[in-house]
Design a protein around this motif. Structure first.
Motif, short mmCIF file in Angstrom:
data_model
loop_
_atom_site.label_atom_id
_atom_site.label_comp_id
_atom_site.label_asym_id
_atom_site.label_seq_id
_atom_site.Cartn_x
_atom_site.Cartn_y
_atom_site.Cartn_z
N ARG A 75 0.85 -1.19 0.00
CA ARG A 75 0.00 0.00 0.00
C ARG A 75 0.88 1.23 0.00
O ARG A 75 2.05 1.19 0.39
CB ARG A 75 -0.97 0.02 1.17
CG ARG A 75 -0.35 0.33 2.53
CD ARG A 75 -1.42 0.40 3.63
NE ARG A 75 -0.85 0.74 4.91
CZ ARG A 75 -0.67 1.97 5.36
NH1 ARG A 75 -1.02 3.01 4.63
NH2 ARG A 75 -0.15 2.19 6.55
N LEU A 76 0.30 2.33 -0.44
CA LEU A 76 0.97 3.64 -0.41
C LEU A 76 0.42 4.42 0.77
O LEU A 76 -0.79 4.45 0.99
CB LEU A 76 0.70 4.40 -1.71
CG LEU A 76 1.25 5.83 -1.79
CD1 LEU A 76 2.76 5.83 -1.74
CD2 LEU A 76 0.75 6.51 -3.06
N SER A 77 1.30 5.04 1.52
CA SER A 77 0.90 5.89 2.63
C SER A 77 1.45 7.28 2.39
O SER A 77 2.64 7.44 2.12
CB SER A 77 1.45 5.33 3.95
OG SER A 77 1.14 6.20 5.02
N SER A 78 0.59 8.28 2.47
CA SER A 78 1.02 9.66 2.27
C SER A 78 0.08 10.59 3.01
O SER A 78 -1.13 10.44 2.93
CB SER A 78 1.01 10.00 0.78
OG SER A 78 1.39 11.34 0.59
N ASP A 79 0.66 11.53 3.72
CA ASP A 79 -0.17 12.56 4.34
C ASP A 79 0.26 13.96 3.92
O ASP A 79 -0.21 14.95 4.46
CB ASP A 79 -0.22 12.42 5.86
CG ASP A 79 1.11 12.70 6.54
OD1 ASP A 79 2.10 13.01 5.83
OD2 ASP A 79 1.17 12.62 7.78
N GLY A 80 1.20 14.05 2.97
CA GLY A 80 1.61 15.33 2.42
C GLY A 80 2.59 16.13 3.26
O GLY A 80 2.95 17.24 2.89
N ILE A 81 3.04 15.57 4.36
CA ILE A 81 3.96 16.29 5.26
C ILE A 81 5.36 15.71 5.12
O ILE A 81 5.54 14.50 5.19
CB ILE A 81 3.49 16.18 6.72
CG1 ILE A 81 2.10 16.80 6.88
CG2 ILE A 81 4.50 16.84 7.66
CD1 ILE A 81 1.46 16.54 8.23
N HIS A 82 6.35 16.59 4.95
CA HIS A 82 7.75 16.15 4.89
C HIS A 82 8.31 16.08 6.31
O HIS A 82 8.47 17.10 6.97
CB HIS A 82 8.57 17.10 4.02
CG HIS A 82 10.01 16.73 3.94
ND1 HIS A 82 10.44 15.53 3.43
CD2 HIS A 82 11.12 17.39 4.33
CE1 HIS A 82 11.75 15.48 3.49
NE2 HIS A 82 12.19 16.59 4.04
N ARG A 83 8.58 14.88 6.77
CA ARG A 83 9.09 14.65 8.12
C ARG A 83 10.55 14.22 8.14
O ARG A 83 11.14 14.10 9.19
CB ARG A 83 8.28 13.53 8.79
CG ARG A 83 6.88 13.85 9.11
CD ARG A 83 6.20 12.63 9.74
NE ARG A 83 4.92 12.99 10.29
CZ ARG A 83 3.81 13.11 9.58
NH1 ARG A 83 3.85 12.91 8.28
NH2 ARG A 83 2.68 13.46 10.14
N GLY A 84 11.09 13.89 6.98
CA GLY A 84 12.39 13.25 6.93
C GLY A 84 12.20 11.75 7.00
O GLY A 84 11.14 11.24 7.36
N LYS A 85 13.24 11.04 6.63
CA LYS A 85 13.15 9.58 6.52
C LYS A 85 12.69 8.92 7.83
O LYS A 85 11.74 8.13 7.84
CB LYS A 85 14.49 9.03 6.08
CG LYS A 85 14.51 7.54 5.92
CD LYS A 85 15.77 7.12 5.19
CE LYS A 85 16.70 6.37 6.07
NZ LYS A 85 17.89 5.90 5.37
N GLY A 86 13.36 9.23 8.93
CA GLY A 86 13.02 8.59 10.20
C GLY A 86 11.60 8.89 10.64
O GLY A 86 10.89 8.00 11.11
N GLY A 87 11.18 10.14 10.50
CA GLY A 87 9.82 10.50 10.90
C GLY A 87 8.77 9.81 10.05
O GLY A 87 7.71 9.41 10.56
#
Length: 134
Positions: A75-87
């Motif tokens: 599945r694809l997960s996206s919420d449009g927020i850039h958190r960085g890889k770890g986040g």
């Protein structure tokens, strides 16, 4: 053979974070989908967008749709927020609560897909709870 999603209970989650990098993931994603499918591992694979630009997200959505034909437990997960890889990885792990095993693998193909699957197999066998592969 493509496994049907209802065939197996999932024991773990593998996250692949992607941020404005669909081009490299388009080369690696099909290899990882094929390796996961051939492995028989009971894993859900989540491609996690990390707030990519809109055109990149559209391309990523299309790519994930194609990859699901090879490995349907994706599945694809996206919420449009850039958190960085770890986040981004932690966000998806929180979404996938209850998994006995959590892992991630980078989208750039720096680790061969077959080797990533070998690491997943070893980690599950050794009962590691978390595993990151870079």
């Amino acid at each position: 053979m493509v496994r049907e999603q209802e065939e197996i209970p999932f024991i773990g989650v593998v996250v692949t974070p992607v941020w404005n990098d669909v081009e490299r993931f388009a080369k690696y994603g099909p290899q990882l989908a094929a390796a996961l499918n051939a492995s028989g591992l009971q894993l859900r694979w989540v491609v996690a967008d990390d707030g990519s630009e809109k055109d990149q997200l559209v391309d990523l959505q299309a790519l994930v749709a194609d990859l699901k034909k090879v490995y349907p437990h994706l599945r694809l997960s996206s919420d449009g927020i850039h958190r960085g890889k770890g986040g981004t990885i932690r966000r998806v792990w929180n979404e996938e609560g209850g998994a006995k095993w959590l892992g991630f693998v980078d989208a750039d193909g720096s680790l061969r897909a077959e080797d990533a699957v070998k690491f997943f197999q070893a980690a599950i066998h050794l009962l590691f709870r978390y595993m990151g592969i870079k």
